[in-house]
Design an enzyme around this catalytic site. Sequence first.
Site, PDB file in Angstrom:
ATOM      1  N   LYS A   1       0.852  -1.195   0.000  1.00 44.53           N
ATOM      2  CA  LYS A   1       0.000   0.000   0.000  1.00 44.53           C
ATOM      3  C   LYS A   1       0.878   1.233   0.000  1.00 44.53           C
ATOM      4  CE  LYS A   1      -3.985   2.033   0.137  1.00 44.53           C
ATOM      5  NZ  LYS A   1      -3.552   2.754  -1.085  1.00 44.53           N
TER       6      LYS A   1
ATOM      7  N   GLN B   1       7.218   4.175   3.827  1.00 39.38           N
ATOM      8  CA  GLN B   1       5.834   3.702   3.839  1.00 39.38           C
ATOM      9  C   GLN B   1       5.673   2.417   4.662  1.00 39.38           C
ATOM     10  OE1 GLN B   1       3.804   5.762   1.635  1.00 39.38           O
ATOM     11  NE2 GLN B   1       2.053   4.997   2.777  1.00 39.38           N
TER      12      GLN B   1
ATOM     13  N   LYS C   1       5.532   2.100  -3.001  1.00 38.29           N
ATOM     14  CA  LYS C   1       5.405   3.424  -3.609  1.00 38.29           C
ATOM     15  C   LYS C   1       5.575   3.269  -5.104  1.00 38.29           C
ATOM     16  CE  LYS C   1       4.652   7.710  -2.594  1.00 38.29           C
ATOM     17  NZ  LYS C   1       3.894   8.245  -1.437  1.00 38.29           N
TER      18      LYS C   1
ATOM     19  N   GLY D   1      -3.024   8.135  -4.425  1.00 40.21           N
ATOM     20  CA  GLY D   1      -2.409   9.368  -4.916  1.00 40.21           C
ATOM     21  C   GLY D   1      -1.217   9.799  -4.087  1.00 40.21           C
ATOM     22  N   ASP D   2      -0.529  10.779  -4.587  1.00 39.97           N
ATOM     23  CA  ASP D   2       0.559  11.480  -3.902  1.00 39.97           C
ATOM     24  C   ASP D   2       0.726  12.774  -4.706  1.00 39.97           C
ATOM     25  OD1 ASP D   2       2.826  10.905  -1.740  1.00 39.97           O
ATOM     26  OD2 ASP D   2       3.858  11.843  -3.411  1.00 39.97           O
TER      27      ASP D   2
ATOM     28  N   THR E   1      -5.261  13.207   5.260  1.00 39.52           N
ATOM     29  CA  THR E   1      -3.848  13.494   5.569  1.00 39.52           C
ATOM     30  C   THR E   1      -3.730  14.770   6.392  1.00 39.52           C
ATOM     31  OG1 THR E   1      -3.344  12.508   3.429  1.00 39.52           O
ATOM     32  CG2 THR E   1      -1.526  13.576   4.590  1.00 39.52           C
TER      33      THR E   1
ATOM     34  N   SER F   1      -6.959   5.590   3.491  1.00 42.20           N
ATOM     35  CA  SER F   1      -6.993   4.668   2.348  1.00 42.20           C
ATOM     36  C   SER F   1      -7.336   3.245   2.790  1.00 42.20           C
ATOM     37  CB  SER F   1      -5.630   4.651   1.645  1.00 42.20           C
ATOM     38  OG  SER F   1      -5.491   5.741   0.780  1.00 42.20           O
TER      39      SER F   1
HETATM   40  O1  2IT Z   1       2.636   9.150   1.386  1.00 39.42           O
HETATM   41  C1  2IT Z   1       1.536   8.600   1.590  1.00 39.42           C
HETATM   42  O2  2IT Z   1       1.291   7.981   2.614  1.00 39.42           O
HETATM   43  C2  2IT Z   1       0.529   8.702   0.534  1.00 39.42           C
HETATM   44  N1  2IT Z   1       0.794   9.328  -0.489  1.00 39.42           N
HETATM   45  C3  2IT Z   1      -0.813   8.042   0.687  1.00 39.42           C
HETATM   46  C4  2IT Z   1      -0.713   6.582   0.424  1.00 39.42           C
HETATM   47  C5  2IT Z   1      -2.043   5.882   0.373  1.00 39.42           C
HETATM   48  O3  2IT Z   1      -2.032   4.684   0.043  1.00 39.42           O
HETATM   49  O4  2IT Z   1      -3.084   6.486   0.643  1.00 39.42           O
END
Ligand code: 2IT
Length: 449
Positions: free
Chosen positions: A90, A111, A126, A165-166, A210, A381
């Site tokens: 994830k 992550q 990622k 997303g990011d 976030t 998420s």
């Molecule tokens: O950096 C992060 O934790 C994110 N961009 C979100 C990752 C996610 O799977 O929602």
Amino acid sequence: MNQYIERVLNATKAKNANEPEFLQTVEEVLTSLEPVINAHPEYEKAALLERMVEPERVIEFRVTWEDDNHEWHVNRGYRVQYNGTLGPYKGGLRFHPSVNLSIMKFLGFEQIFKDSLTTLPIGGAKGGSDFDPRGKSDAEVMRFCQAFMSELYRHIGPDIDVPAGDIGVGAREVGYLYGQYRRIRGAFENGVITGKGFAFGGSLMRPEATGFGAAYYANEVLKHEHDSFEGKTVAISGFGNVAWGLCQKVAQLGGKVVTLSGPDGYIYDPDGINTQEKYDYLLEMRASGRDRVQDYADKFDCEFHAKEKPWGCKVDIIMPSATQNDVTMEWAEKIVANGIKYYIEVANMPTTNEALMYMLGQKNMIVAPSKAVNAGGVAGSALEMAQNSERLFWTAEEVDEKLHRIMVNIHDASVKAAEQYGLGYNLVAGANIAGFQRVAEAMMAQGIF
Ligand code: 2IT
């Protein structure tokens, strides 16, 4: 330093000499695990750290797409499936010209620990591309996303790997990515990606998660200090999705975000970014694709400082929310000289290791690490995945309540982990240790491979 850690660090440096961001995060994490590694000699026998720093799998692929003038472009796509011990991989997808293997591996490595901290069943990953969304038309973005997913689909799935997303990947891109996945697979497996629109399985509150999560975490830090957001000023960087959520929740908690930044400079709004009109304008600025924060100063008639960062501002709390290595040693010295007590990272690795260590060493300063502070995003998420697999929706209140609980728990677990090893109120070491403990236990239990 513990000799096992030192050996793994040196080997990692030798093997990945041209990946500076990756080495930066490995060094930051491993050095703070010293007391745990000292207490667990069995980890060395099981080559645990050697295995942890090596991604389970790195996928690199060609993405070919056509622009509006019928010219073809080739970008590079990535997915780093770093550690699947705790659940399906994830982590987000980043579309930005700075994306390379080092950036992907640093984000993937971070992550693992972040996802572990949420206590939800998700592994670390990622991905992304060096595609630059700036100035691209909607049709170009759609064609890029379709081309990207035409390769990625074979590597992901609701129980395999679940992107999101990011930077450069928001609800629009997630929609195009999911549409292409559904077309190729011929199945409505919407648990394959998160951050979707509400109409096709997105979670309420995921867009806010976030920023809200970061504010909830900061609120726990303030509480720990018998303090609160009431009347406090906050300097942040960035003006994207994270900033949008953060401004709102900080205002609700009684504080005031007074800066935003972009590649063009920063704005200072002494009234605070705390009205619906201002929140909506942040979304408009993002949607315009101009990547310019000066537009805010023009619209709301406040100061704009071209090509500068907001870290010299005299505020109560600093929350870097843009991108990696935003705060260097030079800025850390200014922050310390300004007597700022709270330094709360929000973006992934926004501080150089040197600057982070310098601020951590200040007696009167509290430093909180991004892998804990921004974990509300991926937690949101994982809550979206839970709803998708049960084929139902939770209300915004239900999601928000769960998110809040998770953030309080991440703070408390970090405090406990640091205290367990006699480190005091050290949120940086605490987050690394708490995140590590769960992954280590599961990796030991699942056998050596
Ligand atoms: O950096 C992060 O934790 C994110 N961009 C979100 C990752 C996610 O799977 O929602």
